[in-house]
Design an enzyme around this catalytic site. Sequence first.
Site, PDB file in Angstrom:
ATOM      1  CB  THR A  19      -0.938  -0.029   1.228  1.00 55.63           C
ATOM      2  OG1 THR A  19      -1.868  -1.083   1.030  1.00 55.63           O
ATOM      3  CG2 THR A  19      -1.695   1.263   1.405  1.00 55.63           C
ATOM      4  CB  SER A  62       2.378  -7.919   1.295  1.00 54.50           C
ATOM      5  OG  SER A  62       1.131  -8.080   1.894  1.00 54.50           O
ATOM      6  CB  THR A  94       0.225  -3.869   6.462  1.00 51.55           C
ATOM      7  OG1 THR A  94      -1.023  -3.738   5.771  1.00 51.55           O
ATOM      8  CG2 THR A  94       0.930  -2.525   6.504  1.00 51.55           C
ATOM      9  CG  ASP A  95      -2.747  -7.567   3.223  1.00 52.22           C
ATOM     10  OD1 ASP A  95      -3.101  -6.667   4.006  1.00 52.22           O
ATOM     11  OD2 ASP A  95      -3.303  -7.774   2.131  1.00 52.22           O
TER      12      ASP A  95
HETATM   13  N1  GLU Z   1      -3.293  -3.424   3.415  1.00 52.73           N
HETATM   14  C1  GLU Z   1      -2.218  -3.955   2.639  1.00 52.73           C
HETATM   15  C2  GLU Z   1      -1.009  -3.021   2.749  1.00 52.73           C
HETATM   16  O1  GLU Z   1      -0.994  -2.324   3.682  1.00 52.73           O
HETATM   17  C3  GLU Z   1      -2.686  -4.291   1.262  1.00 52.73           C
HETATM   18  C4  GLU Z   1      -1.667  -4.548   0.204  1.00 52.73           C
HETATM   19  C5  GLU Z   1      -0.512  -5.464   0.558  1.00 52.73           C
HETATM   20  O2  GLU Z   1      -0.473  -6.089   1.622  1.00 52.73           O
HETATM   21  O3  GLU Z   1       0.374  -5.489  -0.276  1.00 52.73           O
HETATM   22  O4  GLU Z   1      -0.082  -2.936   2.010  1.00 52.73           O
END
Ligand code: GLU
Length: 341
Positions: A19, A62, A94-95
């Site tokens: 993200t 991710s 963050t995933d």
């Molecule tokens: N909420 C995730 C992020 O913070 C979505 C995308 C991912 O994990 O790449 O990045």
Amino acid sequence: MTAQRPTAPRIDYFALGGTIASVRGDGAGAIPTLTAADIADSVDGLDAVADVRAHQFLLKPSPEITVGDVLRLREAIADVVAAGTTGVVVTQGTDTIEETAFVMDLLWEGDRPIVFTGAMRNPSLPGSDGPANLLAAVQLAASEQAVGVGVTVCLGDEIHAARYVHKSHTSSPATFVSPGLGPIGWIAEGRPVVALRPTFRHLIRHPESAEQPPVALVRMGLGDDGRILGALAGLGYRGVVIEAFGGGHLPESALPAIASLAADMPVILASRTGAGEVLSDTYRFRGSEIELLDMGLIRAGALDGLKSRLLLSLCLATEQDRDAIAASFAVVGSTTGPVRG
Ligand code: GLU
């Protein structure tokens, strides 16, 4: 942009996507697009904190990151540490950050700080948290406070140990928690404070191959007789983590499937509760933890299912036998001291 101090610490920044790198294109949703240099350039005051060297390592959401990517990232980090960096920052989605940071923590034997961060709100959104998180992560990586504490995850001005961190909310910027412990520190007015230092670093041997032996993660629910477990060997899994009820309990109807699985491959007994240790000596009913451990299941200790799955896969990648795997889980899962498998 503020001028850099002549003695600014060197921070090596590796961007993997997620993200923090995602912007809306022509379609409706955001996709990873921004490079490490784009992201670093967007943070006011970053160059006043450190001489930041940006490395574009991956540009992925991710869920696409693999353990092999983390092994290659570890090699790239070893190179910049050998070149004299003060600390390392990694940004990614963050995933899966709780998993990648944990793998790095198990494999990184150095004292130099490695700080993972990301964003919950992408740069196209009001209140986007990426710039503040990157600035805080660089401040932490440049700080003596972070030396020797292992890999950390820093978002929302909180510092979490990779060993315990967990993503707990789908969209809140305050998504990261360390169940049972809380953060080990915080950032106040740009000043990192590590108030609690983990008592041990737990290291395991670095796998030679980037191939990840497949390990299934199965969460059990009310009335589940475990029939899916019987199919796992045929699907090529080399090990299984079962997220059992409470302190490590399962329905009696699942025991035959579990017994035949445990005869075939290592089976880790974890808890679906998300905090606390799997019990070892409290209950003796059919399907209790005492019976399951007697059947040969390996206790996850305080590791959750996601982290148990990664540890088991790394153990299998270094060809540990069942006893060595149990020893690794006893140490990493129960914080009793360092191990090299
Ligand atoms: N909420 C995730 C992020 O913070 C979505 C995308 C991912 O994990 O790449 O990045």
